[in-house]
Every structure is written in structure tokens, then in C-alpha cells.
Design a protein around this motif. Structure first.
Motif, PDB file in Angstrom:
ATOM      1  N   MET A  67       5.632  31.993   2.650  1.00 13.03           N
ATOM      2  CA  MET A  67       6.263  30.997   3.502  1.00 13.03           C
ATOM      3  C   MET A  67       5.488  29.681   3.475  1.00 13.03           C
ATOM      4  SD  MET A  67       8.727  30.261   5.319  1.00 13.03           S
ATOM      5  CE  MET A  67       9.600  30.295   6.810  1.00 13.03           C
ATOM      6  N   LEU A  68       4.148  29.754   3.416  1.00  7.44           N
ATOM      7  CA  LEU A  68       3.365  28.522   3.400  1.00  7.44           C
ATOM      8  C   LEU A  68       3.632  27.716   2.133  1.00  7.44           C
ATOM      9  CD1 LEU A  68      -0.048  29.477   5.017  1.00  7.44           C
ATOM     10  CD2 LEU A  68       1.988  28.498   6.055  1.00  7.44           C
ATOM     11  N   ARG A  69       3.868  28.397   1.025  1.00 11.57           N
ATOM     12  CA  ARG A  69       4.175  27.665  -0.215  1.00 11.57           C
ATOM     13  C   ARG A  69       5.512  26.942  -0.075  1.00 11.57           C
ATOM     14  NH1 ARG A  69       1.773  26.238  -5.177  1.00 11.57           N
ATOM     15  NH2 ARG A  69       3.384  24.912  -6.024  1.00 11.57           N
ATOM     16  N   PHE A  70       6.481  27.586   0.546  1.00  8.04           N
ATOM     17  CA  PHE A  70       7.778  26.950   0.794  1.00  8.04           C
ATOM     18  C   PHE A  70       7.599  25.710   1.671  1.00  8.04           C
ATOM     19  CE2 PHE A  70      11.256  26.428   3.863  1.00  8.04           C
ATOM     20  CZ  PHE A  70      12.273  26.052   2.997  1.00  8.04           C
ATOM     21  N   LEU A  71       6.794  25.841   2.737  1.00  6.67           N
ATOM     22  CA  LEU A  71       6.555  24.702   3.618  1.00  6.67           C
ATOM     23  C   LEU A  71       5.798  23.586   2.898  1.00  6.67           C
ATOM     24  CD1 LEU A  71       5.748  26.649   6.874  1.00  6.67           C
ATOM     25  CD2 LEU A  71       7.693  25.137   6.494  1.00  6.67           C
ATOM     26  N   ALA A  72       4.831  23.960   2.057  1.00  8.11           N
ATOM     27  CA  ALA A  72       4.103  22.950   1.272  1.00  8.11           C
ATOM     28  C   ALA A  72       5.067  22.200   0.357  1.00  8.11           C
ATOM     29  CB  ALA A  72       2.999  23.612   0.454  1.00  8.11           C
ATOM     30  N   ASP A  73       5.921  22.940  -0.331  1.00  8.77           N
ATOM     31  CA  ASP A  73       6.906  22.301  -1.216  1.00  8.77           C
ATOM     32  C   ASP A  73       7.863  21.424  -0.412  1.00  8.77           C
ATOM     33  OD1 ASP A  73       5.749  23.510  -3.418  1.00  8.77           O
ATOM     34  OD2 ASP A  73       7.215  25.138  -3.502  1.00  8.77           O
ATOM     35  N   SER A  74       8.234  21.884   0.783  1.00 10.34           N
ATOM     36  CA  SER A  74       9.111  21.088   1.643  1.00 10.34           C
ATOM     37  C   SER A  74       8.441  19.780   2.046  1.00 10.34           C
ATOM     38  CB  SER A  74       9.478  21.880   2.909  1.00 10.34           C
ATOM     39  OG  SER A  74      10.207  23.021   2.575  1.00 10.34           O
ATOM     40  N   GLY A  81       0.627  19.341   2.646  1.00  9.57           N
ATOM     41  CA  GLY A  81       1.186  20.219   1.615  1.00  9.57           C
ATOM     42  C   GLY A  81       0.104  20.734   0.687  1.00  9.57           C
ATOM     43  N   TRP A  82      -0.790  19.835   0.272  1.00  9.48           N
ATOM     44  CA  TRP A  82      -1.915  20.232  -0.580  1.00  9.48           C
ATOM     45  C   TRP A  82      -2.788  21.252   0.151  1.00  9.48           C
ATOM     46  CZ3 TRP A  82      -7.101  19.855   0.403  1.00  9.48           C
ATOM     47  CH2 TRP A  82      -7.945  20.170  -0.668  1.00  9.48           C
ATOM     48  N   ALA A  83      -3.059  21.016   1.434  1.00 10.52           N
ATOM     49  CA  ALA A  83      -3.903  21.924   2.216  1.00 10.52           C
ATOM     50  C   ALA A  83      -3.256  23.301   2.369  1.00 10.52           C
ATOM     51  CB  ALA A  83      -4.210  21.322   3.582  1.00 10.52           C
ATOM     52  N   LEU A  84      -1.942  23.347   2.544  1.00  8.11           N
ATOM     53  CA  LEU A  84      -1.264  24.638   2.660  1.00  8.11           C
ATOM     54  C   LEU A  84      -1.361  25.451   1.373  1.00  8.11           C
ATOM     55  CD1 LEU A  84       1.932  23.661   4.681  1.00  8.11           C
ATOM     56  CD2 LEU A  84      -0.101  24.866   5.520  1.00  8.11           C
ATOM     57  N   ILE A  85      -1.435  24.776   0.259  1.00  5.90           N
ATOM     58  CA  ILE A  85      -1.572  25.474  -1.022  1.00  5.90           C
ATOM     59  C   ILE A  85      -3.020  25.890  -1.265  1.00  5.90           C
ATOM     60  CG2 ILE A  85      -1.435  25.215  -3.540  1.00  5.90           C
ATOM     61  CD1 ILE A  85       1.025  23.373  -2.984  1.00  5.90           C
TER      62      ILE A  85
END
Length: 133
Positions: free
Chosen positions: A1-8, A52-56
């Protein structure tokens, strides 16, 4: 889910750059007015890219950054909606702004929900994919 949010967040940043900078400049050029006439100065897109970078990559400050940005964005967008919807004036600029802010609000409400439901997901991941403190 975090990758989806980062991409968003990356998509929101790109969309913000288009509707607040590229589109207004193109519109101004078409009308023959100064190119910065319609630009909506806003640098939240930088915070969105950073988050977004931090979430990844999950540096140690990811949870704190996500919390601060999410709460700030939600408060700001809700306040702006309240002011705007009290006396809405729909034109091409406010419609673009409103649609953008709807997606921003949805993204940050979802991110805040993920933080409440799964705070452990914000921990750093090592090269082998295991979470660390």
C-alpha cells in the motif's frame, strides 16, 4: 500500500506542475499576456515528491514526515474547501484547483489511515527486505 501511495504522490506532484505551471503558461502564451499571469505559485509538489521518496526508501523520519505532511495537507485543504464552497466561483482555474485538491485530500486521508492502521509499515527496510526499527 505504501508503494501505491508513493506513486500517487509522484502523480499528484506531476499533475500539480501541469495544472499550476505548464497549463497557465500555455494559456497565457495563447492569450498573448505575460507568461506568469495565471501561474498558481505552490511548492507543495516538492513535499509530495520528498514524501513519496521517503515512503519507498523508508528513512528513519518517514513516519514523522508522513504524519506532519498528512495532517497539514488535510487541514489546509479542508479550510480552503470551506472558504471556496461558501461562495464558489467556477471557472477553468478553480475547477482544476478543486479537482486537484480532491485527489490531494483523498491521498492524505488514505495515508493517515494507513499510519493509524499499520504504523509498523513505516519502519526502514533493509536490503534483504526485512523491517528494522
Amino acid at each position: 500500500m505504501l508503494r501505491f501511495l508513493a506513486d500517487s504522490l509522484f502523480v499528484l506532484a506531476a499533475w500539480t506542475l501541469v495544472i499550476k505551471y505548464a497549463f497557465p503558461v500555455a494559456y497565457a502564451l495563447n492569450e498573448g499576456v505575460p507568461v506568469l499571469s495565471y501561474v498558481m505559485w505552490d511548492f507543495w509538489w516538492v513535499a509530495h515528491i520528498w514524501l513519496g521518496w521517503a515512503l519507498i526508501n523508508r528513512p528513519p523520519y518517514t513516519f514523522a514526515l508522513a504524519l506532519v505532511v498528512s495532517v497539514a495537507e488535510i487541514i489546509i485543504v479542508v479550510a480552503k474547501f470551506a472558504l471556496f464552497l461558501a461562495e464558489p466561483q467556477w471557472d477553468i482555474w478553480t475547477t482544476n484547483w478543486f479537482i486537484n485538491k480532491c485527489f490531494v485530500l483523498a491521498c492524505f486521508v488514505l495515508l493517515l489511515g494507513c499510519m493509524v492502521m499499520s504504523p509498523g509499515e513505516f519502519r526502514r527496510r533493509t536490503a534483504d527486505g526485512l523491517r528494522t526499527q
